[in-house]
Write an enzyme that holds these catalytic residues in place. Structure first.
Site, PDB file in Angstrom:
ATOM      1  N   CYS B  78      -2.833  -2.214  -0.449  1.00  0.00           N
ATOM      2  CA  CYS B  78      -3.135  -2.308  -1.883  1.00  0.00           C
ATOM      3  C   CYS B  78      -3.363  -3.768  -2.298  1.00  0.00           C
ATOM      4  O   CYS B  78      -4.379  -4.341  -1.952  1.00  0.00           O
ATOM      5  CB  CYS B  78      -2.026  -1.632  -2.690  1.00  0.00           C
ATOM      6  N   HIS B 171      -0.688   3.523   0.129  1.00  0.00           N
ATOM      7  CA  HIS B 171       0.696   3.120   0.400  1.00  0.00           C
ATOM      8  C   HIS B 171       1.389   4.036   1.402  1.00  0.00           C
ATOM      9  O   HIS B 171       2.122   4.942   1.000  1.00  0.00           O
ATOM     10  CB  HIS B 171       1.493   3.136  -0.907  1.00  0.00           C
ATOM     11  N   GLU B 173       3.894   3.304   3.031  1.00  0.00           N
ATOM     12  CA  GLU B 173       5.341   3.030   2.907  1.00  0.00           C
ATOM     13  C   GLU B 173       5.991   3.851   1.799  1.00  0.00           C
ATOM     14  O   GLU B 173       7.213   3.944   1.743  1.00  0.00           O
ATOM     15  CB  GLU B 173       5.573   1.519   2.703  1.00  0.00           C
TER      16      GLU B 173
END
Lengths: 295, 212
Positions: B78, B171, B173
């Site tokens: 990002c 993302h 994560e």
């Protein structure tokens, strides 16, 4: 491969992207640019900073949409805006404007003394204030995707912010020390949903990001909030009521980042000029306290 | 082998936990000295304008460029994608000009346009990646030597690699997705201890034997 918008992951996720940063109150596009240049990770667009709202008295409402749009056009970082507690039409208006986050805020005069906004009903994510774990979990149950401890807005006095973050963190630690069969009564005492209580006990943290707000005026205040467990800070009057807003804003950003490095906090605190004058929270009569709004 | 996470602000702890989940020792990077001895670096999501200021303020630009140019793998997610691009649409100066692409910031709009979806990303296997896009950027132009790793159904590019630098719009994560971090860890291990015969001049220890 269908795309789903405004999922819980995207709502809560934006707050995760703001962690470690400073969200600054701004009242004009020029303020917003100063905040962005200083390294703010988001801005809160409002007509008056809390200390001016406090001074003006009267009813504090949502800001003029034109002013919010002016700020949205001025910066590329996320823009938040405040709605009154329970005023779901103000929230609908802010959503229609396309703000990135709505703060259902005790800084404005509450519109409903019983119900908060049903935040699940919105596509835009919400942040809400709290003074303790029970209040935080009630807001999360209503759909808040981010929490901030309240402090006492517009005072420049950190004492209430410290009380609230300490209370929240110690409430969480107490849950962690309990046997699982004690959590039912804990939920009853916290006046919070059992499932959320159980989750917090297991994870040792709120299920959403938590910032500290209300009373941060100097870099060391921001670092204090971070050392006490904040994941970032909101600064309202503390920046644009200081002698040198741009420098103060930048110094607070650096102190939030290096919150555990006193040498750096000392360095960035040099020569900032006078901070906001402030008003000792203890001198504010009960009826004029903002933090007691919301329940 | 240790992999750093740039910890100026943003989704730092999520990357640290993902690295721990795959058995890699994470290091938080806030100052230049934190970069010592790293075999790779993750640039997390957050606000790229904020990171840009903080990178400059704390003297991180030169040492991170040096780490990348030495061949250590760099993963940008990002905002991390924005700061590794050589070109940013709208004319902002690049931060770490490592990847020959043009990135458009907030390419989908504001927060109300944030979304999640499943994406094909063959480099990490057949199972699609759960991709969460939050005020996300996209890759508008892909330069020569840049490999496309994933596209949206409308063909817009959301993940790329150029040698040791990987950049993705979304993302992993936040989604419990560990395969992209595993790929970075594999590249970091090869960077840390080059295999026999791969260190000769002209070879690329990060290539993992795949066409780039």
């Amino acid at each position: 491969m269908t795309a789903e918008t405004s999922t819980w992951a995207t709502k809560k996720g934006l707050a995760q992207m703001l962690k470690g940063g400073v969200i600054m109150d701004v009242v004009t596009p020029e303020h917003a640019r100063i905040a962005e240049d200083a390294g703010a990770c988001a801005v809160m667009a409002l007509e008056r900073v809390p200390s001016d709202i406090r001074a003006a008295g009267g009813v504090a409402r949502m800001s003029d949409p034109e002013m919010i749009e002016g700020i949205m056009a001025a910066v590329s970082i996320p823009v938040m805006a405040k709605a009154r507690i329970g005023h779901f039409v103000e929230a609908q208006v802010l959503e229609a404007l396309g703000v990135d986050y709505i703060d259902e805020s005790e800084v404005l005069t509450p519109a409903d003394e019983v119900n908060h906004i049903d935040k699940h009903a919105f596509k835009v994510p919400f942040v809400c204030g709290c003074r303790n774990l029970g209040e935080a979990l009630r807001r999360i149950n209503e759909g808040a995707a981010m929490i901030r401890t309240k402090g006492e807005a517009g005072t420049g006095d950190i004492v209430e912010a410290v009380r609230h973050i300490r209370t929240l963190m110690s409430d969480i630690r107490r849950l962690q020390s309990m046997r699982e069969d004690e959590l039912f009564v804990a939920a009853k005492e916290l006046e919070a949903p059992y499932d959320l209580v159980k989750l917090v006990a297991a994870e040792g943290k709120l299920p959403v990001v938590n910032f500290v707000a209300g009373g941060i005026a100097i870099p060391a205040d921001a670092a204090l909030a971070m050392q006490l467990g904040a994941e970032g800070v909101f600064v309202g009057s503390g920046i644009f009521k200081s002698e040198n807003p741009a420098k103060t804003a930048e110094a607070i950003v650096q102190a939030t980042l290096h919150f555990d490095n006193p040498k750096i906090i000392a360095e960035v605190s040099k020569g900032l000029g006078s901070p906001m004058r402030g008003i000792a929270a203890v001198t504010i009569p009960e009826a004029e306290r903002l933090a007691i709004r919301g329940w | 082998m240790r992999i750093g996470v740039l910890a100026l602000h943003g989704a730092v702890i999520e990357h640290i936990r993902t690295l721990q989940a795959i058995g890699v020792e994470p290091v938080t990077v806030r100052l230049p000295e934190d970069l010592e001895g790293l075999s790779g670096l993750i640039l997390p999501g957050g606000e790229s304008t904020t990171m840009r200021k903080l990178v400059a303020r704390w003297g991180l630009r030169e040492p991170i460029m040096a780490l990348a140019e030495s061949g250590a793998p760099i993963l940008g997610t990002c905002a991390g994608m924005i700061i590794v691009a050589k070109e940013i649409a709208g004319g902002d100066e690049p931060v770490f000009p490592l990847l020959d692409v043009t990135v458009e910031r907030n390419a989908f709009g504001r927060q109300l346009d944030s979304f999640e979806t499943d994406l094909e990303m063959p480099i990490v296997g057949d199972r699609p990646v759960r991709a969460i896009f939050i005020r996300a950027p996209i890759i508008e132009r892909v330069g020569p030597g840049v490999e496309v790793l994933a596209r949206l159904p409308d063909q817009r590019v959301v993940a790329v690699r150029q040698r040791n630098v990987i950049a993705i719009s979304f993302h992993p994560e936040l989604a419990g997705e560990t395969r992209i971090h595993r790929l970075v860890a594999t590249m970091a291990a090869e960077f840390a201890e080059p295999r026999e015969g791969t260190t000769a001049a002209g070879t690329e220890p990060w290539s993992l034997g795949e066409a780039i």
